[in-house]
Design a protein around this motif. Structure first.
Motif, short mmCIF file in Angstrom:
data_model
loop_
_atom_site.label_atom_id
_atom_site.label_comp_id
_atom_site.label_asym_id
_atom_site.label_seq_id
_atom_site.Cartn_x
_atom_site.Cartn_y
_atom_site.Cartn_z
N ASP A 75 -0.86 -4.20 -3.48
CA ASP A 75 -0.22 -4.60 -2.22
C ASP A 75 -0.96 -4.01 -1.03
O ASP A 75 -1.16 -4.68 -0.02
N PHE A 76 -1.37 -2.75 -1.15
CA PHE A 76 -2.11 -2.09 -0.08
C PHE A 76 -3.43 -2.81 0.16
O PHE A 76 -3.78 -3.12 1.31
N CYS A 117 -1.87 11.08 3.11
CA CYS A 117 -0.47 11.53 2.99
C CYS A 117 -0.42 13.00 2.61
O CYS A 117 0.36 13.77 3.19
N LYS A 118 -1.24 13.40 1.67
CA LYS A 118 -1.27 14.80 1.23
C LYS A 118 -1.67 15.72 2.37
O LYS A 118 -1.08 16.79 2.56
N ARG A 119 -2.66 15.31 3.16
CA ARG A 119 -3.10 16.11 4.30
C ARG A 119 -1.97 16.31 5.31
O ARG A 119 -1.83 17.38 5.88
N LEU A 120 -1.17 15.28 5.53
CA LEU A 120 -0.02 15.40 6.42
C LEU A 120 1.06 16.29 5.80
O LEU A 120 1.67 17.11 6.50
N LEU A 157 3.38 2.55 2.86
CA LEU A 157 3.42 2.30 1.42
C LEU A 157 3.43 3.56 0.56
O LEU A 157 4.04 3.57 -0.51
N TYR A 158 2.76 4.61 1.00
CA TYR A 158 2.60 5.78 0.14
C TYR A 158 3.41 7.01 0.57
O TYR A 158 3.71 7.86 -0.26
N CYS A 159 3.72 7.13 1.84
CA CYS A 159 4.49 8.30 2.28
C CYS A 159 5.29 7.95 3.53
O CYS A 159 5.02 8.44 4.62
N PRO A 160 6.29 7.10 3.37
CA PRO A 160 7.07 6.67 4.54
C PRO A 160 7.76 7.81 5.28
O PRO A 160 8.11 7.65 6.45
N GLU A 161 7.88 8.96 4.64
CA GLU A 161 8.47 10.11 5.33
C GLU A 161 7.61 10.57 6.51
O GLU A 161 8.09 11.29 7.39
#
Length: 113
Positions: free
Chosen positions: A27-28, A52-55, A93-97
């Motif tokens: 999808d991405f 996402c991990k860096r955030l 898609l991967y880290c909507p937070e």
């Protein structure tokens, strides 16, 4: 320009929500192709997950720092607008937070460094 794009990306989950059975990486990749962003599917998915991990761990404090990281790791033909599209899609898609980091950034009208 960026403030309008950020608003559109936050609304995108309503119109572009992936089906429950679809593969998120596929999808991405499909969404990126719609923006004219190409490249290896696995690499792009990995790059979004690393962003996402860096955030999450605080290595990137905000969306501007994430965009700078992406700009240095995406193909040199990727425009600033495409970097922000990649970031918005990846976060959604991967880290909507972390989508709030885009909203917070939109008020400052920051460009990609």
């Amino acid at each position: 320009m960026i403030a309008g794009w950020v608003s559109a990306m936050i609304a995108a989950p309503i119109t572009l929500a992936p089906s429950a059975l679809a593969d998120r990486d596929t999808d991405f990749a499909t969404e990126l192709h719609g923006f004219g962003i190409y490249g290896q599917r696995d690499y792009n998915a990995w790059l979004a997950k690393i962003t996402c991990k860096r955030l999450t761990v605080g290595l990137d404090a905000d969306a501007t720092e994430s965009a700078a990281f992406l700009s240095g790791n995406l193909a040199r033909t990727t425009s600033a607008e495409q970097v922000w599209q990649f970031l918005g899609s990846g976060l959604r898609l991967y880290c909507p937070e972390h989508l709030g980091k885009l909203t917070a950034m939109s008020s400052s009208h920051t460009e990609v460094p």
